[in-house]
Scaffold this motif. Structure first.
Motif, PDB file in Angstrom:
ATOM      1  N   ALA A  19       1.535   9.329 -27.501  1.00  0.00           N
ATOM      2  CA  ALA A  19       0.261   9.968 -27.160  1.00  0.00           C
ATOM      3  C   ALA A  19      -0.619   9.037 -26.333  1.00  0.00           C
ATOM      4  O   ALA A  19      -1.358   9.483 -25.449  1.00  0.00           O
ATOM      5  N   ALA A  20      -0.525   7.736 -26.629  1.00  0.00           N
ATOM      6  CA  ALA A  20      -1.362   6.770 -25.923  1.00  0.00           C
ATOM      7  C   ALA A  20      -0.770   6.358 -24.574  1.00  0.00           C
ATOM      8  O   ALA A  20      -1.508   5.919 -23.683  1.00  0.00           O
ATOM      9  N   TRP A  21       0.529   6.509 -24.394  1.00  0.00           N
ATOM     10  CA  TRP A  21       1.214   5.916 -23.252  1.00  0.00           C
ATOM     11  C   TRP A  21       0.654   6.349 -21.890  1.00  0.00           C
ATOM     12  O   TRP A  21       0.498   5.493 -20.995  1.00  0.00           O
ATOM     13  N   PRO A  22       0.345   7.619 -21.672  1.00  0.00           N
ATOM     14  CA  PRO A  22      -0.208   7.987 -20.358  1.00  0.00           C
ATOM     15  C   PRO A  22      -1.488   7.232 -20.014  1.00  0.00           C
ATOM     16  O   PRO A  22      -1.778   6.992 -18.840  1.00  0.00           O
ATOM     17  N   HIS A  23      -2.250   6.826 -21.027  1.00  0.00           N
ATOM     18  CA  HIS A  23      -3.487   6.077 -20.818  1.00  0.00           C
ATOM     19  C   HIS A  23      -3.229   4.570 -20.749  1.00  0.00           C
ATOM     20  O   HIS A  23      -3.971   3.846 -20.082  1.00  0.00           O
ATOM     21  N   ALA A  24      -2.202   4.115 -21.459  1.00  0.00           N
ATOM     22  CA  ALA A  24      -1.988   2.680 -21.629  1.00  0.00           C
ATOM     23  C   ALA A  24      -0.892   2.110 -20.734  1.00  0.00           C
ATOM     24  O   ALA A  24      -0.777   0.884 -20.625  1.00  0.00           O
ATOM     25  N   GLU A  25      -0.114   2.954 -20.107  1.00  0.00           N
ATOM     26  CA  GLU A  25       1.066   2.477 -19.370  1.00  0.00           C
ATOM     27  C   GLU A  25       0.717   1.371 -18.379  1.00  0.00           C
ATOM     28  O   GLU A  25       1.421   0.354 -18.271  1.00  0.00           O
ATOM     29  N   HIS A  26      -0.386   1.530 -17.643  1.00  0.00           N
ATOM     30  CA  HIS A  26      -0.732   0.536 -16.621  1.00  0.00           C
ATOM     31  C   HIS A  26      -1.045  -0.828 -17.218  1.00  0.00           C
ATOM     32  O   HIS A  26      -0.963  -1.852 -16.533  1.00  0.00           O
ATOM     33  N   LEU A  27      -1.415  -0.849 -18.499  1.00  0.00           N
ATOM     34  CA  LEU A  27      -1.732  -2.110 -19.158  1.00  0.00           C
ATOM     35  C   LEU A  27      -0.482  -2.929 -19.474  1.00  0.00           C
ATOM     36  O   LEU A  27      -0.578  -4.119 -19.775  1.00  0.00           O
ATOM     37  N   TYR A  28       0.675  -2.294 -19.421  1.00  0.00           N
ATOM     38  CA  TYR A  28       1.922  -2.946 -19.802  1.00  0.00           C
ATOM     39  C   TYR A  28       2.912  -3.011 -18.650  1.00  0.00           C
ATOM     40  O   TYR A  28       4.125  -3.107 -18.862  1.00  0.00           O
ATOM     41  N   ALA A  29       2.367  -2.997 -17.438  1.00  0.00           N
ATOM     42  CA  ALA A  29       3.228  -3.030 -16.252  1.00  0.00           C
ATOM     43  C   ALA A  29       4.064  -4.309 -16.205  1.00  0.00           C
ATOM     44  O   ALA A  29       5.168  -4.321 -15.653  1.00  0.00           O
TER      45      ALA A  29
END
Length: 236
Positions: free
Chosen positions: A147-157
């Motif tokens: 659920a969080a991934w679409p919002h958080a993905e850029h933080l874990y590039a």
């Protein structure tokens, strides 16, 4: 005959429930090694042989206990997750987390049986004591990250996690349920679990008691910080 059989069955159900309650009571007072059929029989004023009519072995009893408490936990968090709108991932994550803590506080010995103190010498059946509940809770935790991934993905590039970094059993549950979640997302699920489980464990085992009079406030602030760190606006 029907009436006699019905009374006999009710008595069996009531006695089985009492055996399980006494087992958890003994664990609470004297630790997991206190769960023995003889000790339970003594506590209930029964003979050891009579107890064997309900549970053939101590391990059968422990398996039943783990399955029941784990299933109750899975039901609690699944219900909480379903009650929160999918369009509000922050609220959904917080609702799941609050349900997890609420269940643990209401069932501390059940929490300890699942996540804490191993029962000495206990051998779980093949596949585990509660495979369905374990699967549901595991995929529930992965759902938080998903659920969080679409919002958080850029933080874990910059994450260098790869599939071989994870246990095969974990991946066999998570990857079919969330095929779009990458290795960094699975690592995120484990970190979220560490946040939530860590604070709840400290509270259940009494380690926060001398540190704060407001463990609930601490947990709520941890949740708020968690969703902020995921790039999600909290509405929960």
């Amino acid at each position: 005959m029907g009436s006699t059989g019905g009374r006999r069955e009710r008595l069996r159900v009531e006695t089985t429930a009492e055996i399980k309650q006494v087992a958890l009571k003994l664990m609470a007072s004297d630790g997991p090694d206190a769960i023995t059929l003889r000790a339970i029989a003594r506590e209930m004023g029964m003979t050891a042989n009579a107890i064997y009519g309900y549970f053939a072995t101590r391990d059968d009893l422990v398996t039943t206990l783990i399955n029941e408490v784990y299933t109750a936990l899975a039901n609690a968090v699944d219900t909480a997750w379903a009650s929160a709108p999918a369009a509000d991932p922050a609220h959904r994550i917080q609702t799941w987390a609050r349900a997890f803590r609420g269940w643990a506080l209401a069932n501390p010995q059940g929490f300890r049986l699942i996540y804490g103190d191993p029962v000495p010498g206990y051998q779980a059946p093949e596949g585990g004591a509660a495979p369905d509940a374990a699967y549901r809770v595991c995929t529930g935790i992965a759902a938080l990250a998903d659920a969080a991934w679409p919002h958080a993905e850029h933080l874990y590039a910059g994450s260098d996690f790869q599939w071989p970094d994870f246990d095969g059993g974990l991946l066999s549950k998570v990857r079919p349920a969330f095929p779009d979640l990458p290795p960094a997302g699975v690592a995120l699920a484990l970190r979220i679990w560490g946040h939530l489980h860590g604070l709840v464990s400290l509270e259940i085992y009494g380690h926060l008691r001398t540190q704060t009079i407001s463990p609930e406030k601490l947990f709520q602030e941890e949740l708020a910080q968690l969703v902020r760190s995921l790039g999600i606006t909290s509405e929960g």
